[in-house]
Design a protein around this motif. Structure first.
Motif, short mmCIF file in Angstrom:
data_model
loop_
_atom_site.label_atom_id
_atom_site.label_comp_id
_atom_site.label_asym_id
_atom_site.label_seq_id
_atom_site.Cartn_x
_atom_site.Cartn_y
_atom_site.Cartn_z
N PHE A 1 0.81 -1.19 0.00
CA PHE A 1 0.00 0.00 0.00
C PHE A 1 0.86 1.26 0.00
N LEU A 2 1.91 1.25 0.77
CA LEU A 2 2.82 2.39 0.84
C LEU A 2 3.34 2.76 -0.54
N GLU A 3 3.60 1.76 -1.36
CA GLU A 3 4.18 1.99 -2.68
C GLU A 3 3.24 2.77 -3.59
N ILE A 4 1.94 2.66 -3.36
CA ILE A 4 0.98 3.43 -4.17
C ILE A 4 1.28 4.92 -4.03
N PHE A 5 1.68 5.34 -2.85
CA PHE A 5 1.99 6.74 -2.61
C PHE A 5 3.44 7.06 -2.96
N ALA A 45 3.81 6.73 5.99
CA ALA A 45 4.83 5.97 6.72
C ALA A 45 6.15 6.00 5.95
N LYS A 46 7.25 5.96 6.66
CA LYS A 46 8.56 5.96 6.02
C LYS A 46 8.90 4.60 5.43
N SER A 47 8.34 3.57 6.01
CA SER A 47 8.54 2.22 5.48
C SER A 47 7.27 1.42 5.75
N SER A 48 7.16 0.34 5.04
CA SER A 48 5.97 -0.49 5.18
C SER A 48 6.27 -1.68 6.07
N ALA A 49 5.37 -1.95 6.97
CA ALA A 49 5.47 -3.16 7.79
C ALA A 49 4.54 -4.23 7.24
N GLY A 50 4.07 -4.02 6.01
CA GLY A 50 3.11 -4.93 5.40
C GLY A 50 3.60 -6.36 5.32
N LEU A 51 4.84 -6.56 4.89
CA LEU A 51 5.36 -7.93 4.79
C LEU A 51 5.54 -8.55 6.17
N VAL A 52 5.97 -7.77 7.12
CA VAL A 52 6.13 -8.28 8.48
C VAL A 52 4.76 -8.67 9.04
N CYS A 53 3.78 -7.80 8.84
CA CYS A 53 2.42 -8.09 9.32
C CYS A 53 1.84 -9.32 8.61
N ALA A 54 2.12 -9.45 7.31
CA ALA A 54 1.63 -10.61 6.56
C ALA A 54 2.23 -11.90 7.13
N LYS A 55 3.52 -11.88 7.43
CA LYS A 55 4.16 -13.06 8.02
C LYS A 55 3.56 -13.38 9.38
N MET A 56 3.33 -12.33 10.18
CA MET A 56 2.75 -12.54 11.50
C MET A 56 1.32 -13.09 11.41
N ALA A 57 0.62 -12.75 10.32
CA ALA A 57 -0.75 -13.20 10.14
C ALA A 57 -0.82 -14.59 9.53
N GLY A 58 0.35 -15.16 9.20
CA GLY A 58 0.37 -16.52 8.69
C GLY A 58 0.27 -16.64 7.18
N VAL A 59 0.50 -15.54 6.45
CA VAL A 59 0.49 -15.61 4.99
C VAL A 59 1.65 -16.51 4.55
N SER A 60 1.39 -17.31 3.55
CA SER A 60 2.37 -18.27 3.04
C SER A 60 3.71 -17.60 2.73
N ALA A 73 11.64 -4.94 -7.38
CA ALA A 73 11.62 -4.55 -8.79
C ALA A 73 11.02 -3.15 -8.95
N LEU A 74 9.92 -2.88 -8.25
CA LEU A 74 9.29 -1.57 -8.35
C LEU A 74 10.20 -0.46 -7.84
N LYS A 75 10.86 -0.72 -6.70
CA LYS A 75 11.73 0.31 -6.11
C LYS A 75 12.95 0.60 -6.97
N SER A 76 13.45 -0.42 -7.68
CA SER A 76 14.63 -0.22 -8.53
C SER A 76 14.24 0.07 -9.97
N ASN A 77 12.94 0.29 -10.20
CA ASN A 77 12.43 0.64 -11.52
C ASN A 77 12.74 -0.43 -12.56
N HIS A 78 12.69 -1.70 -12.14
CA HIS A 78 12.88 -2.82 -13.05
C HIS A 78 11.53 -3.48 -13.34
N GLN A 79 11.50 -4.21 -14.43
CA GLN A 79 10.28 -4.93 -14.79
C GLN A 79 10.06 -6.07 -13.79
#
Length: 122
Positions: A1-5, A45-60, A73-79
């Motif tokens: 979500f952070l990346e959208i902004f 937010a300065k950084s996203s805790a989305g992946l950390v939260c996803a891991k804590m929620a049991g996402v595969s 890839a998005l942050k380094s402007n790669h495909q």
């Protein structure tokens, strides 16, 4: 979500949009931990805790690893490289997906189909 902004797809303050963030404490450790502080504050937010939260929620782990690849890839402007079809359980190349797709496309209209026909797709 952070990346959208951060990628400028949405802009804080534009079109009546106001960005807020949930405070999260992320300790300095090798572990992927986060502690939600349940405090809403203004700004992006300065950084996203989305992946950390996803891991804590049991996402595969496969999903979080793929998300990390996409973010990199998005942050380094790669495909973003697609995953191989044989590794994608949702790929149309999977045998069960081919059968379902053929069945779906073989019906002229789904509007008047009985429920058991619709259930077959699941």
């Amino acid at each position: 979500f952070l990346e959208i902004f951060s990628l400028g797809l949405l802009v804080d303050g534009q079109d009546s949009l106001k960005v807020q963030q949930m405070s999260v404490y992320i300790p300095n450790s090798d572990e992927d931990d986060a502690v939600p502080l349940f405090k809403l504050k203004d700004g992006l937010a300065k950084s996203s805790a989305g992946l950390v939260c996803a891991k804590m929620a049991g996402v595969s782990q496969d999903v979080t690893i793929r998300a990390k690849e996409i973010l990199g890839a998005l942050k380094s402007n790669h495909q973003v490289k697609p995953i191989p079809a044989n590794m994608n359980s949702n790929s149309i190349f999977q045998p069960s997906s081919k059968v379902a797709l053929r069945y779906f496309l073989g019906v002229d209209s789904w509007i008047d189909q009985p429920q058991d026909a619709i259930d077959t797709l699941q």
